[in-house]
Design an enzyme around this catalytic site. Sequence first.
Site, mmCIF file in Angstrom:
data_model
loop_
_atom_site.group_PDB
_atom_site.id
_atom_site.type_symbol
_atom_site.label_atom_id
_atom_site.label_comp_id
_atom_site.label_asym_id
_atom_site.label_seq_id
_atom_site.Cartn_x
_atom_site.Cartn_y
_atom_site.Cartn_z
ATOM 1 C CG HIS A 174 -1.639 -1.288 1.418
ATOM 2 N ND1 HIS A 174 -2.755 -1.674 0.712
ATOM 3 C CD2 HIS A 174 -1.317 -2.322 2.244
ATOM 4 C CE1 HIS A 174 -3.116 -2.902 1.108
ATOM 5 N NE2 HIS A 174 -2.258 -3.315 2.018
ATOM 6 C CB SER A 231 13.723 21.763 -15.945
ATOM 7 O OG SER A 231 13.004 22.959 -16.113
ATOM 8 C CE LYS A 239 12.693 18.848 -11.321
ATOM 9 N NZ LYS A 239 11.309 19.071 -11.669
ATOM 10 C CD GLU A 259 8.489 11.369 -15.412
ATOM 11 O OE1 GLU A 259 8.083 11.848 -14.355
ATOM 12 O OE2 GLU A 259 8.988 12.065 -16.320
#
Length: 509
Positions: A171, A290, A296, A303
């Site tokens: 969970h 970025s 970043k 992804e």
Amino acid sequence: MTDRETDGHGGQAGDTDDGTESGTVVRGERFRGGPARSFLSSLAADERIFAADLAVDRAHVVMLAEQRIVDDGVASEILAALDDVEAAGHDALPDGEDVHEAIESAVVDRVGPDGGRMHTARSRNDEVAACIRHRLREDLLAAAAATVGLRTALTAVAADNTETVMPGYTHLQPAQPTTVAHWALSYEAAVGRDTARLLAAFDRTNRSPLGAAAFAGTPFEIDRERTAGLLGFDGVVRNAADAAAGRDFLVEATTALATHATTLSGLAEDTLLFANRGFLTPADDYASTSSIMPQKVNPDTLELVRATAGDAAAGLNGLLTTLKGLPRAYNRDLQRATPHAWETVDAVTEATEVAAGAVATADWNESALTAAAGEGFSAATGVADALARAGLPFRTAHEAVAAAAEDAEAALDDDDPEAAVDAVDAAVRASTGEAVEAYVARDRLAAVLAPATSVAERDSAGGPAPTATTEEVTTARAEVEADETAVADRRDALAAAAARLTEEVDDRV
Ligand code: ARG
């Protein structure tokens, strides 16, 4: 009236029934597609099966000559023309409804009307089915090889990290300490089943539909086993209507790919979460930055790997929806089914290769992993197990440890295991009337609270203890090697068939 030779289109430009008899000149003139011509055409998408079609044509012509359906002289002219068409490439093909028609037109352009004998005893229906299977075979092997590569990377991570403790989650809450090895092996096992599904899909794909003609066979004395053998197929799809119309091999392949993409999406998600928690840093090659925030380092590649499950599910859904309710035998809908499989196999194979690279090059942060491994009183189950092993009913132990959980967690956060043991002692006294030492020595409990001990004690088969994962690494390595061989054997068999076909052709040209 224009005859076939002078119209230069092999006389079947609009033979939408596509029987084994070529259309009359009148039919050739009538069914040119008109305004719907480009809508009807699959020629551009068929580039993918250009090489497959040439192989299928060659095998068919060799067989026709051997069966004396076409004489050796004509066969040799057609085979020479096919070499020429191949050298000119897909882009040089004449206009046509699809690659099959365009290659035949190109052959007729070179050979004259006798070139039209290439299409004796077959139809574009069995031809296209053979081409799709022929091409999909190598794509499935590339996908399977990519899964083997990913498993190699995961097994190497496991071998290097049998002692690297980390938090395990259920969970998404800290549950029990585990190891990086155990985590990596859990995905190796799942991807191993993906490899097996892809190889099974290959084995069912690798059957020849050639000789089915439109769907109802042919009066010519063809040898279906011979063309199957020349093309490296393991045998034939027996029933001609099934051979021409069946596309369940595409569904099976795409299902295997979608299943694997779903596994991959979980692997990517875990890796993204680990990156978020500072457990690992992806290599620069697998990250991007970025355009506005200079600091970043984004794990974008993972992804995109995660997102590939969407492409695969879309491909499978597109395929199933297109095929649903199609009557026997051939329907033109099938033309739009195939690209779903190509898109899926390309997307998933690339994502698998990228995931393998990202896994192989990520840097695991051991101190962050160790610090997090004990968070949230994740050794609680180990404490309850220790009490139960000492004779307390497991449920009683579970409840006592649950009662102690809040205080024990606070004590562990303060780096004070003695106080955590006190909390367990108080709870055990409250529930049984006896001190915890009546069951387990205090120093043994303190030891169990350490994530590394907790992990080492869970040495049941398939568990995270280094002894168990070391054994699992050995098994995984053997399985990866066996699958590597399984892929290589299939590739070798295809290459050997291609070489034999080339020899047969060279002997005749
Ligand atoms: N381009 C077609 C396909 O992909 C080939 C078969 C055409 N057959 C026909 N009867 N029109 O399915």
